[in-house]
Design an enzyme around this catalytic site. Structure first.
Site, PDB file in Angstrom:
ATOM      1  CB  VAL A   1     -24.994 -22.548 -24.557  1.00  0.00           C
ATOM      2  CG1 VAL A   1     -24.196 -23.317 -23.689  1.00  0.00           C
ATOM      3  CG2 VAL A   1     -25.873 -23.325 -25.549  1.00  0.00           C
ATOM      4  CD  GLU A   2     -25.912 -19.876 -29.739  1.00  0.00           C
ATOM      5  OE1 GLU A   2     -27.070 -19.120 -30.094  1.00  0.00           O
ATOM      6  OE2 GLU A   2     -25.196 -20.173 -30.598  1.00  0.00           O
ATOM      7  N   GLY A   3     -27.247 -17.205 -24.053  1.00  0.00           N
ATOM      8  CA  GLY A   3     -28.076 -16.631 -23.268  1.00  0.00           C
ATOM      9  C   GLY A   3     -29.031 -17.734 -22.616  1.00  0.00           C
TER      10      GLY A   3
ATOM     11  CG  LEU B   1     -28.411 -23.331 -29.355  1.00  0.00           C
ATOM     12  CD1 LEU B   1     -28.329 -22.312 -28.322  1.00  0.00           C
ATOM     13  CD2 LEU B   1     -28.145 -24.702 -28.831  1.00  0.00           C
TER      14      LEU B   1
ATOM     15  NE  ARG C   1     -30.009 -14.681 -29.095  1.00  0.00           N
ATOM     16  CZ  ARG C   1     -30.060 -13.753 -28.305  1.00  0.00           C
ATOM     17  NH1 ARG C   1     -29.726 -13.801 -27.033  1.00  0.00           N
ATOM     18  NH2 ARG C   1     -30.361 -12.543 -28.580  1.00  0.00           N
TER      19      ARG C   1
END
Length: 807
Positions: free
Chosen positions: A497-499, A379, A375
């Site tokens: 996305v990703e939380g 991103l 993460r």
């Protein structure tokens, strides 16, 4: 007079001891010495000594302190401490803390910060960027990708597989590239300047997915089988976690597997029947191997006594009967491969579990440990690369485009958003560099990764909006020459996305930071769960009194910094950044104090006070953004010409830190405590301002004028001067426009005309005929006009070209 003097000495001693975090024993000895002086001066009476002994004796005699102070408090803690789920515990256990812990604890060690090595590319990594990455950028046409094919061209797919773009994280022993996290970030930043589809397609397999999970947890057989095939692109991986019923609450996935015996490839084996319904899975439509997260159950006790084994991760070949893939979602006109996958009672052997049967139920730990690294890379890097390219392009466009006979970049209304883009581009690159550098030092920075993901994707969204405002119609008309619109459309994808960012800000950043970064809270929590009463009491006693001293110290520091303006502090550099270090020391102490007071007054309820948690997380986050910015400035040689970018980034972040503290205090649940906090932290009111108009102008000028500073700002982006790269052509046109302006002025003066700055080819023709400019100068005017028109023109189409194919 002696009494007043002694009282002042006592206050000073207490303050000095608290500020320097003296131990209880040192504090007791020092105060006893002061009491002795008081007795000599006939200021301290027998009663004073009696009170001193009554208070200090129980605190210093360990047996008394533990049995009569710590033990009752431990009993209360055990009753009020909220339950922590297994998934929460595993999330806390995953990852490590790094410099963010210094910021949280109120006393950052700036020398330690600047001693961390500056991340650098190896010769192999640099060659990859200069060769295959550059070639891939030239090869990719984003208009064809997003509008014509809704996919990358076959030649692009083949080139990525042939050049191991999906194997940056895989070790060399399996044929992979084994690049550093920093190198992965630079690759993704460069790709993102061409196409979000391209950077996402490369980023996901190198982040949280089968490759990463296999290397850390796979069996030898699994590694030997899959990793070489992932390197060559023979296998395309995806990872399926999200389901319709479990998005941000990934631990609540309803997908399940039942341990049972069944037939596989003609033999009866011990295996699992898997049932799942997943969505939003990147690369699922083209994947050949599916990483699957599910909850494993063993009702017949074939593996042991436990029935609910927990979240498990397995590798499922997508060609197995019953596995459904292929359909696609269509995320905001940014058509990277993303789609659903389902399966009903799909039987696979137990050794399909990543790591084998012994890793059954360990899936959540595996996921959060890998996510704490991934993460921080994908991103944030994609967002940073996009903003760096936008900064150069918008700066160039603002200097080329004219209205009211001046470049629009000279207008104050444009300079404000242009400065936001430039300042944030500098900051974002600093954050990705520092965060990936931490990973390359061996850290798994779960809190930092959440900070980077949230703030850099949010800044990307703001910057792309600012760029659209500056470009106006040029930005909203789609076509091959539009370098903004797809990024603008796709910005919410990175936010989601990703939380999801709302969750990341309100629950994750501070929720994990408060426990992992605090020097004593985790120890207190663990003590309440220790079933050995002696060990529990010993651990809790040590943590409790350490916590009390820590809290007193941070209150003392906050008061001192508030009333002195935090000016009487040593800083690592005595230059224009010195004041920034002092203010960060102050806000760091404020954060530590606010955290302890919030935990003390709200207890377990703080977990549910999401807006309190979000604002505390904002303070920590902005301090980290400042830290990364100052480290970058130092690592790059403290170049004075870069300072406006540093100044904008730091002053914007410090102002937002002040705002977060103000919002927290204004909305603090206990009003009396809120009043105390405001008097302690802002006794003279709030005083920090946003970056000034002068700073905005300096930053906007940097973006509009070629220089070494501007080059450093856009370092590593794809700026090749070729017709298929609009950003590269913009850079060329900017240089031509600046070079031809003196020629244009000379021609106008010689011709006696005040001509508008367009149709420069006609100006060249007339001036050349009048013999007032040379042929080379005329050629420059003509070339600049061609570039100027291309920069401001927009695409248009025949009506039938715009009719959509059936989805």
């Amino acid at each position: 007079m002696e009494q007043i003097t002694w009282v002042l000495m006592a206050i000073s001693l207490c303050g000095f001891m608290a500020y320097n975090r003296a131990s209880l024993k040192i504090f007791t000895v020092a105060f006893a010495f002061l009491m002795t002086i008081g007795s000599v001066l006939d200021v301290v009476s027998f009663f004073g000594w009696f009170l001193f002994i009554i208070v200090m004796l129980p605190l210093n005699v360990e047996k008394i302190r533990k049995n009569y102070i710590s033990a009752p408090i431990l009993a209360v803690f055990k009753k009020i401490m909220p339950e922590m789920s297994t998934t929460e515990q595993e999330a806390l256990d995953a990852g490590t803390t790094w410099f963010e812990a210094d910021l949280f604890r109120g006393n950052p060690d700036w020398k330690k910060l600047h001693n961390y090595p500056q991340p650098r590319l190896s010769a192999e990594e640099q060659a990859f960027l200069d060769g295959p990455v550059e070639e891939l950028c030239s090869m990719c046409d984003d208009w064809v990708t997003t509008h014509v094919l809704a996919d990358l061209e076959p030649k692009v797919w083949d080139y990525m597989k042939d050049n191991k773009f999906f194997a940056m994280i895989i070790k060399k022993e399996y044929g992979g590239l084994e690049f550093s996290a920093y190198a992965q970030s630079r690759v993704l930043q460069k790709l993102s300047s061409v196409s979000a589809v391209l950077s996402s397609t490369v980023g996901v397999p190198n982040s949280l997915g089968p490759g990463e999970l296999l290397q850390h947890y796979g069996t030898k057989e699994q590694k030997d089988h899959y990793l070489p095939r992932l390197v060559t692109g023979e296998e395309i991986p995806c990872f399926a976690l999200t389901s319709p019923e479990a998005g941000s609450d990934a631990g609540a996935i309803p997908d399940f597997g039942i341990v049972c015996k069944g037939e596989f490839e003609g033999e009866e084996v011990l295996g699992m029947k898997l049932t799942w319904d997943k969505r939003y899975i990147t690369l699922a439509p083209v994947a050949t191997v599916l990483g699957l997260a599910f909850k494993l159950q063993d009702p017949d006790h074939l593996l042991g006594e436990e029935e609910d084994l927990g979240i498990t991760c397995a590798l499922i070949p997508t060609d197995i009967e019953g596995v459904i893939t292929g359909r696609r979602h269509f995320p905001l006109n940014v058509p990277f491969h993303n789609g659903p996958t389902q399966g009903t009672e799909v039987f696979v052997p137990l050794d399909f579990i990543i790591g084998g049967a012994e890793m059954a139920g360990q899936g959540w730990r595996m996921l959060v440990e890998c996510l704490s690294v991934g993460r921080a890379i994908t991103l944030p890097s994609n967002s940073t690369g996009g903003v760096k390219s936008i900064a150069l392009a918008t700066g160039a466009y603002s200097r080329i485009r004219r209205q009211f006979k001046i470049p629009i970049g000279k207008m104050e209304g444009v300079q404000e958003p242009l400065a936001r883009i430039g300042g944030n581009a500098y900051l974002m690159d600093a954050v990705t560099t520092m965060s990936t550098g931490a990973i390359d030092l061996g850290e798994k920075p779960s809190v930092i990764s959440a900070i980077a993901k949230y703030h850099l994707t949010e800044k990307m969204r703001q910057c792309i909006g600012d760029a659209m405002d500056i470009h106006g119609g040029k930005g909203i008309c789609m076509g091959p020459s539009n370098y903004l619109a797809r990024g603008y459309q796709g910005a919410p994808v990175a936010i989601t996305v990703e939380g999801a960012n709302i969750l990341t800000r309100s629950m994750i950043i501070y929720g994990q930071g408060s426990i992992r970064c605090h020097p004593y809270v985790l120890a207190e929590i663990e003590a309440t769960r220790n079933e050995n009463p002696t060990e529990a009491l010993n651990d809790f006693d040590h943590a409790l009194f350490g916590h009390i001293g820590f809290a007193i110290s941070n209150i003392t520091r906050s008061v001192w910094y508030s009333f002195t303006g935090s000016r009487f502090q040593d800083t690592p550099f005595n230059d224009e950044t010195s004041r920034y270090y002092q203010l960060m020391n102050r806000f760091s102490a404020n954060l530590a104090m606010l955290s302890d007071i919030s935990m003390g007054t709200m207890g377990g309820d703080l977990k549910r006070r999401e807006r309190v948690s979000a604002r505390l997380g904002d303070i920590l986050s902005y301090l980290y953004l400042c830290t990364a910015t100052l480290k970058r400035y130092n690592d790059e040689g403290r170049k004075e010409e870069d300072f406006p970018l540093v100044q904008w980034a730091i002053e914007d972040s410090l102002y937002k830190t002040q705002e977060a503290i103000d919002d927290l205090i204004s909305n603090f649940p206990n009003r009396a405590v809120g009043i105390f906090l405001r008097a302690t932290i802002f006794p003279l009111g709030m005083w920090l301002n946003k970056p000034s108009d002068i700073t905005d102008q300096k930053v906007s000028d940097i973006l509009q004028t070629p220089s070494e500073t501007r080059t450093r700002l856009g370092e590593g982006q794809f700026l090749k001067r070729e017709d298929s790269n609009p950003m590269g052509k913009l850079e060329e046109t900017l240089e031509d426009i600046l070079a031809c302006e003196p020629v244009f002025t000379k021609a106008c003066k010689a011709l006696g005309k005040r001509l508008p700055f367009y149709r420069l080819d006609l100006v060249a023709e007339e001036a050349l005929a009048a013999d007032v400019i040379t042929q080379d100068e005329a050629d420059l005017l003509c070339k600049a006009e061609k570039g100027r028109k291309a920069a401001i023109d927009v695409d248009d189409f025949a009506s039938e070209q715009l009719s959509a194919n059936q989805a």
